[in-house]
Design a protein around this motif. Structure first.
Motif, PDB file in Angstrom:
ATOM      1  N   SER A   9       0.828  -1.214   0.000  1.00 26.34           N
ATOM      2  CA  SER A   9       0.000   0.000   0.000  1.00 26.34           C
ATOM      3  C   SER A   9       0.859   1.258   0.000  1.00 26.34           C
ATOM      4  O   SER A   9       0.577   2.213  -0.725  1.00 26.34           O
ATOM      5  N   GLU A  10       1.912   1.248   0.804  1.00 24.67           N
ATOM      6  CA  GLU A  10       2.797   2.414   0.866  1.00 24.67           C
ATOM      7  C   GLU A  10       3.521   2.629  -0.465  1.00 24.67           C
ATOM      8  O   GLU A  10       3.696   3.773  -0.903  1.00 24.67           O
ATOM      9  N   ARG A  11       3.916   1.539  -1.115  1.00 25.71           N
ATOM     10  CA  ARG A  11       4.582   1.676  -2.418  1.00 25.71           C
ATOM     11  C   ARG A  11       3.624   2.200  -3.482  1.00 25.71           C
ATOM     12  O   ARG A  11       4.015   2.994  -4.337  1.00 25.71           O
ATOM     13  N   ILE A  12       2.367   1.775  -3.416  1.00 22.87           N
ATOM     14  CA  ILE A  12       1.369   2.286  -4.366  1.00 22.87           C
ATOM     15  C   ILE A  12       1.168   3.785  -4.146  1.00 22.87           C
ATOM     16  O   ILE A  12       1.123   4.562  -5.106  1.00 22.87           O
ATOM     17  N   ILE A  13       1.074   4.193  -2.905  1.00 20.61           N
ATOM     18  CA  ILE A  13       0.918   5.619  -2.591  1.00 20.61           C
ATOM     19  C   ILE A  13       2.135   6.392  -3.076  1.00 20.61           C
ATOM     20  O   ILE A  13       2.005   7.489  -3.652  1.00 20.61           O
ATOM     21  N   LEU A  14       3.331   5.840  -2.890  1.00 17.60           N
ATOM     22  CA  LEU A  14       4.552   6.477  -3.372  1.00 17.60           C
ATOM     23  C   LEU A  14       4.526   6.630  -4.892  1.00 17.60           C
ATOM     24  O   LEU A  14       4.831   7.701  -5.423  1.00 17.60           O
ATOM     25  N   GLU A  16       1.888   6.743  -6.826  1.00 18.65           N
ATOM     26  CA  GLU A  16       0.881   7.753  -7.157  1.00 18.65           C
ATOM     27  C   GLU A  16       1.423   9.160  -6.917  1.00 18.65           C
ATOM     28  O   GLU A  16       1.181  10.067  -7.718  1.00 18.65           O
ATOM     29  N   THR A  17       2.137   9.330  -5.821  1.00 15.75           N
ATOM     30  CA  THR A  17       2.704  10.640  -5.492  1.00 15.75           C
ATOM     31  C   THR A  17       3.728  11.052  -6.546  1.00 15.75           C
ATOM     32  O   THR A  17       3.744  12.208  -6.995  1.00 15.75           O
ATOM     33  N   TRP A  19       3.827   9.988  -9.682  1.00 12.23           N
ATOM     34  CA  TRP A  19       3.102  10.274 -10.921  1.00 12.23           C
ATOM     35  C   TRP A  19       2.446  11.647 -10.853  1.00 12.23           C
ATOM     36  O   TRP A  19       2.519  12.427 -11.807  1.00 12.23           O
ATOM     37  N   ASP A  20       1.809  11.950  -9.732  1.00 13.11           N
ATOM     38  CA  ASP A  20       1.163  13.252  -9.576  1.00 13.11           C
ATOM     39  C   ASP A  20       2.170  14.389  -9.701  1.00 13.11           C
ATOM     40  O   ASP A  20       1.866  15.446 -10.255  1.00 13.11           O
TER      41      ASP A  20
END
Length: 66
Positions: A9-14, A16-17, A19-20
């Protein structure tokens, strides 16, 4: 930071961050010459045969069935 020590989950958030942050810069990503040539080749092939390819549902069914 050890990326592998993060949870999924933390890697997915990273990701996404990251990419954003790229999108926020509103800059164009330049294609390489080989990428441009490949796109031109595919466009030329489409112009000749007008083959639209497979629908997403068809592609997904092939992937899921494997």
């Amino acid at each position: 930071m050890e990326i592998q020590s993060l949870t999924v989950s933390e890697r997915i958030i990273l990701a996404e961050t990251l990419w954003d942050s790229v999108v926020a810069e509103d800059s164009e990503i330049e294609l390489t010459e080989p990428q441009k040539k490949e796109l031109d080749k595919r466009l030329d092939a489409f112009e000749i045969d007008r083959d639209m390819g497979s629908s997403w549902s068809s592609v997904k069914a092939r992937i899921v069935s494997k």
